[in-house]
Design a protein around this motif. Structure first.
Motif, PDB file in Angstrom:
ATOM      1  N   LEU A 108       0.808  -1.215   0.000  1.00 21.48           N
ATOM      2  CA  LEU A 108       0.000   0.000   0.000  1.00 21.48           C
ATOM      3  C   LEU A 108       0.843   1.269   0.000  1.00 21.48           C
ATOM      4  CD1 LEU A 108      -2.710  -1.007   2.668  1.00 21.48           C
ATOM      5  CD2 LEU A 108      -2.969  -0.960   0.176  1.00 21.48           C
ATOM      6  N   ARG A 109       2.168   1.110   0.190  1.00 26.10           N
ATOM      7  CA  ARG A 109       3.004   2.294   0.366  1.00 26.10           C
ATOM      8  C   ARG A 109       3.117   3.123  -0.912  1.00 26.10           C
ATOM      9  NH1 ARG A 109       9.243   3.024   2.608  1.00 26.10           N
ATOM     10  NH2 ARG A 109       8.974   5.241   3.031  1.00 26.10           N
ATOM     11  N   LYS A 110       2.828   2.527  -2.061  1.00 25.03           N
ATOM     12  CA  LYS A 110       2.883   3.296  -3.298  1.00 25.03           C
ATOM     13  C   LYS A 110       1.882   4.446  -3.278  1.00 25.03           C
ATOM     14  CE  LYS A 110      -0.296   0.136  -5.694  1.00 25.03           C
ATOM     15  NZ  LYS A 110      -0.477  -0.781  -6.840  1.00 25.03           N
ATOM     16  N   LEU A 111       0.889   4.321  -2.387  1.00 26.89           N
ATOM     17  CA  LEU A 111      -0.090   5.396  -2.239  1.00 26.89           C
ATOM     18  C   LEU A 111       0.457   6.541  -1.399  1.00 26.89           C
ATOM     19  CD1 LEU A 111      -3.273   3.269  -1.429  1.00 26.89           C
ATOM     20  CD2 LEU A 111      -2.551   4.135  -3.661  1.00 26.89           C
ATOM     21  N   LEU A 112       1.637   6.334  -0.770  1.00 22.94           N
ATOM     22  CA  LEU A 112       2.149   7.308   0.184  1.00 22.94           C
ATOM     23  C   LEU A 112       3.587   7.720  -0.131  1.00 22.94           C
ATOM     24  CD1 LEU A 112       0.827   5.463   3.374  1.00 22.94           C
ATOM     25  CD2 LEU A 112      -0.234   7.431   2.251  1.00 22.94           C
ATOM     26  N   PRO A 113       3.836   8.329  -1.305  1.00 28.71           N
ATOM     27  CA  PRO A 113       5.180   8.843  -1.605  1.00 28.71           C
ATOM     28  C   PRO A 113       5.476  10.059  -0.723  1.00 28.71           C
ATOM     29  CG  PRO A 113       3.639   9.583  -3.267  1.00 28.71           C
ATOM     30  CD  PRO A 113       2.885   8.621  -2.386  1.00 28.71           C
ATOM     31  N   PRO A 114       6.724  10.580  -0.757  1.00 33.20           N
ATOM     32  CA  PRO A 114       7.086  11.717   0.107  1.00 33.20           C
ATOM     33  C   PRO A 114       6.171  12.927  -0.024  1.00 33.20           C
ATOM     34  CG  PRO A 114       9.063  10.748  -0.827  1.00 33.20           C
ATOM     35  CD  PRO A 114       7.906  10.042  -1.466  1.00 33.20           C
ATOM     36  N   VAL A 115       5.664  13.193  -1.221  1.00 26.89           N
ATOM     37  CA  VAL A 115       4.807  14.368  -1.387  1.00 26.89           C
ATOM     38  C   VAL A 115       3.499  14.199  -0.613  1.00 26.89           C
ATOM     39  CG1 VAL A 115       3.667  13.548  -3.500  1.00 26.89           C
ATOM     40  CG2 VAL A 115       3.865  16.011  -3.060  1.00 26.89           C
ATOM     41  N   VAL A 163       0.825  15.201   4.805  1.00 30.92           N
ATOM     42  CA  VAL A 163       0.181  14.749   6.043  1.00 30.92           C
ATOM     43  C   VAL A 163       0.930  15.300   7.262  1.00 30.92           C
ATOM     44  CG1 VAL A 163      -0.409  12.746   7.461  1.00 30.92           C
ATOM     45  CG2 VAL A 163      -0.763  12.667   4.996  1.00 30.92           C
ATOM     46  N   VAL A 164       2.272  15.196   7.238  1.00 31.06           N
ATOM     47  CA  VAL A 164       3.082  15.716   8.350  1.00 31.06           C
ATOM     48  C   VAL A 164       2.871  17.224   8.503  1.00 31.06           C
ATOM     49  CG1 VAL A 164       5.443  16.101   9.187  1.00 31.06           C
ATOM     50  CG2 VAL A 164       4.812  13.900   8.171  1.00 31.06           C
ATOM     51  N   THR A 210      -0.216   7.831  11.467  1.00 37.10           N
ATOM     52  CA  THR A 210       0.978   7.194  12.023  1.00 37.10           C
ATOM     53  C   THR A 210       2.089   7.124  10.987  1.00 37.10           C
ATOM     54  OG1 THR A 210      -0.333   5.890  13.581  1.00 37.10           O
ATOM     55  CG2 THR A 210       1.878   5.082  13.076  1.00 37.10           C
ATOM     56  N   VAL A 211       1.716   6.811   9.743  1.00 36.86           N
ATOM     57  CA  VAL A 211       2.709   6.834   8.658  1.00 36.86           C
ATOM     58  C   VAL A 211       3.320   8.229   8.552  1.00 36.86           C
ATOM     59  CG1 VAL A 211       3.008   6.706   6.150  1.00 36.86           C
ATOM     60  CG2 VAL A 211       1.712   4.934   7.351  1.00 36.86           C
ATOM     61  N   GLY A 212       2.475   9.245   8.672  1.00 35.87           N
ATOM     62  CA  GLY A 212       2.973  10.613   8.625  1.00 35.87           C
ATOM     63  C   GLY A 212       3.879  10.934   9.785  1.00 35.87           C
ATOM     64  N   ASP A 213       3.500  10.503  11.001  1.00 33.66           N
ATOM     65  CA  ASP A 213       4.331  10.760  12.180  1.00 33.66           C
ATOM     66  C   ASP A 213       5.686  10.073  12.071  1.00 33.66           C
ATOM     67  OD1 ASP A 213       2.712  12.467  13.605  1.00 33.66           O
ATOM     68  OD2 ASP A 213       1.700  10.885  14.716  1.00 33.66           O
ATOM     69  N   ILE A 214       5.673   8.800  11.663  1.00 34.60           N
ATOM     70  CA  ILE A 214       6.934   8.066  11.532  1.00 34.60           C
ATOM     71  C   ILE A 214       7.793   8.689  10.445  1.00 34.60           C
ATOM     72  CG2 ILE A 214       7.963   5.848  10.906  1.00 34.60           C
ATOM     73  CD1 ILE A 214       5.562   4.489  12.220  1.00 34.60           C
ATOM     74  N   SER A 215       7.177   9.059   9.331  1.00 38.71           N
ATOM     75  CA  SER A 215       7.930   9.723   8.259  1.00 38.71           C
ATOM     76  C   SER A 215       8.526  11.030   8.770  1.00 38.71           C
ATOM     77  CB  SER A 215       7.009  10.001   7.069  1.00 38.71           C
ATOM     78  OG  SER A 215       6.477   8.804   6.540  1.00 38.71           O
ATOM     79  N   ILE A 245       7.761  20.081   5.424  1.00 40.36           N
ATOM     80  CA  ILE A 245       8.339  20.799   4.280  1.00 40.36           C
ATOM     81  C   ILE A 245       9.570  20.064   3.758  1.00 40.36           C
ATOM     82  CG2 ILE A 245       9.483  22.947   3.585  1.00 40.36           C
ATOM     83  CD1 ILE A 245       7.652  24.386   5.603  1.00 40.36           C
ATOM     84  N   GLN A 246      10.383  19.534   4.693  1.00 41.83           N
ATOM     85  CA  GLN A 246      11.582  18.790   4.280  1.00 41.83           C
ATOM     86  C   GLN A 246      11.202  17.547   3.475  1.00 41.83           C
ATOM     87  OE1 GLN A 246      13.387  18.271   8.195  1.00 41.83           O
ATOM     88  NE2 GLN A 246      15.037  19.671   7.658  1.00 41.83           N
ATOM     89  N   LEU A 247      10.144  16.858   3.896  1.00 48.44           N
ATOM     90  CA  LEU A 247       9.706  15.670   3.153  1.00 48.44           C
ATOM     91  C   LEU A 247       9.206  16.044   1.764  1.00 48.44           C
ATOM     92  CD1 LEU A 247       7.815  13.521   5.830  1.00 48.44           C
ATOM     93  CD2 LEU A 247       9.639  12.705   4.328  1.00 48.44           C
ATOM     94  N   ILE A 248       8.401  17.099   1.682  1.00 43.27           N
ATOM     95  CA  ILE A 248       7.835  17.526   0.397  1.00 43.27           C
ATOM     96  C   ILE A 248       8.926  17.939  -0.573  1.00 43.27           C
ATOM     97  CG2 ILE A 248       6.424  19.311  -0.719  1.00 43.27           C
ATOM     98  CD1 ILE A 248       4.695  19.291   1.851  1.00 43.27           C
ATOM     99  N   THR A 249       9.947  18.596  -0.069  1.00 38.31           N
ATOM    100  CA  THR A 249      11.025  19.100  -0.932  1.00 38.31           C
ATOM    101  C   THR A 249      12.184  18.123  -1.055  1.00 38.31           C
ATOM    102  OG1 THR A 249      11.991  20.280   0.972  1.00 38.31           O
ATOM    103  CG2 THR A 249      10.457  21.507  -0.430  1.00 38.31           C
ATOM    104  N   ARG A 250      11.979  16.893  -0.561  1.00 37.50           N
ATOM    105  CA  ARG A 250      13.032  15.872  -0.665  1.00 37.50           C
ATOM    106  C   ARG A 250      13.399  15.647  -2.130  1.00 37.50           C
ATOM    107  NH1 ARG A 250      16.659  13.797   2.997  1.00 37.50           N
ATOM    108  NH2 ARG A 250      17.136  11.631   2.548  1.00 37.50           N
ATOM    109  N   ASP A 251      12.388  15.616  -2.990  1.00 39.58           N
ATOM    110  CA  ASP A 251      12.603  15.518  -4.436  1.00 39.58           C
ATOM    111  C   ASP A 251      12.342  16.895  -5.043  1.00 39.58           C
ATOM    112  OD1 ASP A 251      13.065  12.742  -4.266  1.00 39.58           O
ATOM    113  OD2 ASP A 251      10.890  12.368  -4.243  1.00 39.58           O
TER     114      ASP A 251
END
Length: 467
Positions: free
Chosen positions: A140-147, A152-153, A287-292, A395-401
């Protein structure tokens, strides 16, 4: 190592630290989440009519169990048993995300022990359901890329900022909310944290939240000698000011108490189970957002499939176990994600000392009472900085790519429409009750849904937006 210099192992998850250095680092995590860990229980027991009278002793038992369970589930998250537990630097605690749904369940079932038992039964089923989701999280993780996870974070951080500012003023239920004393006390705590954070001493910097809160306690204690501790409302009623320390609560608390298993008998009722199952799906995404967020903020990398899967499974089983103790679902605490992002301290043993202290609070109520009398403005002085750190992690996660027009559209619409709807729930007043319950309680849920849908719907591209 120089005196008072923090060990480099503090910045390594499995590093070896002395108890002397680990204890204050773990304690500040407890102080950051203690009030938030108990508040949902106070609200829901109140909604069920279990807040006083013949049920006063039951409520005290549930609060005691909430501290014990939070400590145990945190240890499971930190160290893991088999696939359960992400081995990530996160503190677990009673979730506030279920307050809206549980309040509705209490109202529809007429309150009382029966309604609270139905909430516990739904939590047991829902926790097991989330555990299954965690097991299948990798495909299911393909539904949750960094963007998506970054959005979510970011939403989590934005939703918490208002909570921090509310505490900054002393708590909006306080008669003296926003008073000069509350604001000055919160500002004092914030200034102490900033001074410690940028003192150049690594140990003091990483313990800045704890030092700030302790100084806040001392300041509130001294204020009690020189300032009036009571005020008069416009109606002429006398009240105690929010910043006053209630030492009587500590004095009356027991030194030792044995936690009670099944203080409320679970009841399995579909009126409670159906809406709660939906909320557990939302909780898994959070939780995925918090862990990320904590992995990005504390380790400067993306979370692995194993970390995310184990973390969500811990959320689920921890919530089911919590219900056996009469406690609401336990999930990752975003407040502590902000603390990790701010201090960069990710040492597992340091966080485990905080978890052990929570367990002791469950066994020694006097310790819990000492923490529970913390003025809201003291917590608020620390919270505004911690919660903003979560925004930065998003913001760091979104701008990772490199940002592309596609990713900019996803973030813009998810925050503008998704988060905007959740933060202004009145817009859903005429929507079906289920929609209002799930999407109107927080901007996190609709923002996550919009981000996931747009990520699947919008065509992919490779050119950066600023190319």
């Amino acid at each position: 190592m120089k005196k008072n210099t923090l060990s480099p192992e503090a910045f390594h998850f499995e590093g070896k630290m002395s108890l002397k250095q680990a204890l204050p680092l773990g304690m500040q995590h407890v102080l950051a989440m203690f009030v938030g860990n108990l508040t949902p229980l106070l609200i829901i027991t109140g909604a069920c009519g279990l807040a006083g009278g013949e049920f006063a002793e039951l409520q005290v038992t549930l609060l005691q169990n909430a501290m014990l369970v939070a400590g145990l589930v945190t240890l499971l998250q930190l160290y893991a048993i088999g696939p359960v537990g992400g081995k990530v630097p996160i503190i677990m605690g009673t979730s506030s995300g279920f307050i809206g749904v549980f309040s509705s369940v209490a109202a529809s079932m007429g309150g009382g022990v029966l309604a609270y038992g139905a909430i516990m039964g739904a939590s047991i089923i829902g926790g097991l359901f989330e555990t299954v989701l965690g097991f299948f999280l990798k495909p299911l993780r393909k539904l949750l890329p960094p963007v998506v996870t970054g959005t979510v974070v970011l939403s989590i951080g934005l939703s918490l900022i208002s909570v921090g500012v509310n505490s900054f003023g002393g708590g909006n239920t306080a008669k003296d909310f926003g008073s000069t004393e509350n604001l000055l006390l919160a500002i004092f705590v914030l200034v102490v944290i900033l001074v410690c954070k940028h003192s150049g001493n690594t140990f003091l910097s990483s313990s800045s939240i704890l030092v700030g809160i302790i100084c806040g306690y001392i300041a509130a204690f001294l204020m009690g000698f020189v300032l009036p501790t009571t005020g008069i409302t416009a109606e002429g009623a006398e009240y105690t000011k929010a910043w006053v320390l209630n030492w009587n609560k500590v004095a009356s608390a027991k030194w030792f108490a044995v936690p009670s298993l099944l203080p409320v008998k679970p009841v399995f009722d579909m009126r409670a189970i159906a809406p709660v199952l939906i909320m557990f799906i939302v909780t898994a995404v959070e939780t995925v957002g918090d862990i990320s967020g904590v992995i990005m903020g504390g380790m400067d990398r993306e979370a692995t499939d194993t970390e995310l899967s184990g973390g969500v499974m811990c959320d689920g089983l921890g919530s089911s176990a919590a219900a056996l103790f009469g406690v609401l679902p336990n999930t990752s605490f975003s407040q502590n994600v902000g603390l990790v992002s701010m201090t960069k301290v990710i040492n597992r043993f340091a966080l485990a000392t905080g978890a052990v202290f929570l367990i002791l609070c469950g066994l020694v109520p006097k310790l819990g009472a000492l923490v529970s009398i913390m003025p809201q403005s003291v917590l608020g002085g620390a919270a505004v900085m911690m919660f903003s750190s979560i925004v930065v992690s998003g913001i760091q996660l979104i701008t990772r790519d490199p940002l592309t027009p596609r990713s900019l559209s996803i973030v813009s619409v998810a925050l503008g429409l998704g988060y905007g709807i959740g933060a202004n729930s009145g817009i859903l007043a005429h929507a079906p009750q289920m929609i209002s319950l799930v999407f109107g309680g927080s901007g996190i849920v609709p923002a996550a849904l919009v981000a996931i849908v747009l990520n699947l719907a919008l065509p992919r591209e490779t050119e950066p937006a600023n190319a």
